[in-house]
Write an enzyme that holds these catalytic residues in place. Structure first.
Site, PDB file in Angstrom:
ATOM      1  N   GLY A  11      47.511  60.092  73.773  1.00  0.00           N
ATOM      2  CA  GLY A  11      47.210  58.814  73.137  1.00  0.00           C
ATOM      3  C   GLY A  11      46.026  58.905  72.182  1.00  0.00           C
ATOM      4  N   THR A  62      51.273  49.977  76.181  1.00  0.00           N
ATOM      5  CA  THR A  62      50.684  49.253  75.040  1.00  0.00           C
ATOM      6  C   THR A  62      51.722  48.621  74.107  1.00  0.00           C
ATOM      7  OG1 THR A  62      50.571  51.330  73.803  1.00  0.00           O
ATOM      8  CG2 THR A  62      48.587  50.658  75.015  1.00  0.00           C
ATOM      9  N   TYR A 125      51.358  41.593  78.442  1.00  0.00           N
ATOM     10  CA  TYR A 125      50.417  42.696  78.249  1.00  0.00           C
ATOM     11  C   TYR A 125      49.006  42.284  78.651  1.00  0.00           C
ATOM     12  CZ  TYR A 125      47.289  45.889  75.776  1.00  0.00           C
ATOM     13  OH  TYR A 125      46.278  46.768  75.461  1.00  0.00           O
TER      14      TYR A 125
END
Length: 299
Positions: A11, A62, A125
Site C-alpha cells: 500500500g 479502502t 467505510y
C-alpha cells in the site's frame, strides 16, 4: 533494535514505512497474501511467527464506495482485525500504531476537527474505521491511532496520479469544489510514524497512548488540489490536454457516489505537533515533491 511488523506492504503508506523505519529496527513487511486481515487465525499466525515489539498497521479496506455493498468485508478488515492485533499487543507487551481517517466525522463542523470532537460516520467505510479505533482503545495495548486524510504518494493509486493522467487525456474536467481537506503524503505519514516509534521505544518512554490527527497543514478543495497539480505540471513545460480554464468546479450534488463524503475533512494537528515536538509542512510541499518525481521537466 526494535522488531517491527508492518502490514499492507504494497500500500501507499506501507511502502513508505519500509523506508522510514528501516534504520530504526528490523522491519518485516507483510502483504495481503501473507496476512489475511479478514482472518483472525491468519493475523495471529503472522504475529506469533514474527513476535514484533512494534506493530504498524496501515493495511485497510479502502474501497470507500464498494464498502457500501461489501459491509462484511470492510468490517472484518477495518473493525475486527485491528482489535485482534491490539489484543495480541496487549498480551505480549508490544506497541501498536494504527491509522484511521477523517471519515469518522460527518464533515458538518465549521472548523478543523480536534480529536475529542464527536464522531458521526456517514458511510460503511467511516463506521468500520471508527469501530477499529474503538477496538484498539479498549484492548489495553499501548497505542497511537493516527487519523489522516486525502492520502497520496508516488507509489500506488490516488487522486494526484488520476489527475496527472486525466490532464494528459482530456480537454475538460469537472472536479468537486465544496469538500475541503488537506492532501497528505504517504511519505509524511511514514516519517511521522518513525518519530512516534522513536518516542515510545526508549526504556523511559512516556505513555502517550491515544488518538492523534495527522495531516499536512493548510487546506484546499478537490478542485483547488487539481488546479494546483495542473499549474505545477504546466510550469515544468509539460504539454497537457487540460487547461486551468477547462477545469470546472462543481458541487458534490453533481457528482453522486454510493458513499457520502465529509464536506469538511480538516484536521487540527496541534496535539500531535505538541506531544511529539513535530512541525508539519504545508500540503503543497508534499504534492510538489511527488509531482517532481512523477513528471520529469520538459526542456
Amino acid at each position: 533494535m526494535s522488531s517491527i511488523l508492518v502490514t499492507g506492504a504494497n500500500g501507499q503508506v506501507g511502502f513508505e514505512l519500509q523506508r522510514s523505519l528501516a534504520s530504526w529496527g528490523t522491519v518485516a513487511a507483510v502483504t495481503r497474501a501473507e496476512m489475511d486481515l479478514a482472518s483472525e487465525a491468519s493475523i495471529l499466525l503472522v504475529l506469533e511467527a514474527h513476535k514484533p515489539s512494534i506493530i504498524v498497521n496501515p493495511a485497510a479496506y479502502t474501497a470507500v464506495d464498494r464498502a457500501e455493498s461489501e459491509r462484511e468485508q470492510a468490517m472484518a478488515v477495518n473493525a475486527a482485525a485491528p482489535g485482534v492485533m491490539a489484543r495480541w499487543a496487549a498480551d505480549n507487551g508490544a506497541y501498536l500504531v494504527h491509522y484511521s481517517t477523517d471519515y469518522v466525522f460527518d464533515g458538518t463542523k465549521a472548523d478543523a476537527y480536534v480529536e475529542t470532537d464527536p464522531v458521526n460516520p456517514q458511510s460503511v467505510y467511516g463506521e468500520s474505521k471508527w469501530l477499529g479505533e474503538e477496538a484498539v482503545r479498549s484492548s489495553g495495548a499501548r497505542h497511537a491511532i493516527l487519523r489522516t486524510s486525502w492520502v497520496y504518494g508516488h507509489h500506488g493509486n490516488n487522486f494526484l496520479k488520476t489527475i496527472l493522467r486525466l490532464a494528459q487525456e482530456r480537454s475538460s474536467l469537472n472536479i468537486v469544489a465544496d469538500q475541503v481537506g488537506a492532501p497528505t503524503s504517504a511519505a509524511l505519514i511514514a516519517d511521522v510514524t518513525r518519530r512516534v516509534v522513536e518516542f515510545v521505544s526508549g526504556p523511559e518512554a512516556p505513555d502517550v497512548s491515544g488518538t492523534y490527527h495527522l495531516s499536512a497543514q493548510g487546506n484546499t478543495s478537490w478542485h483547488g488540489y487539481a488546479a494546483h497539480i495542473v499549474r505545477e505540471v504546466s510550469a515544468r513545460n509539460v504539454k497537457l490536454a487540460l487547461t486551468l480554464e477547462a477545469l470546472k468546479p462543481i458541487p458534490t450534488v453533481d457528482y453522486p457516489t454510493p458513499a457520502k463524503r465529509p464536506q469538511n475533512s480538516r484536521l487540527n494537528c496541534t496535539k500531535l505537533m505538541d506531544c511529539f515536538d513535530l512541525p508539519l509542512p504545508a500540503w503543497q510541499e508534499g504534492v510538489n515533491g511527488v509531482i517532481e518525481r512523477l513528471v520529469p521537466a520538459a526542456h
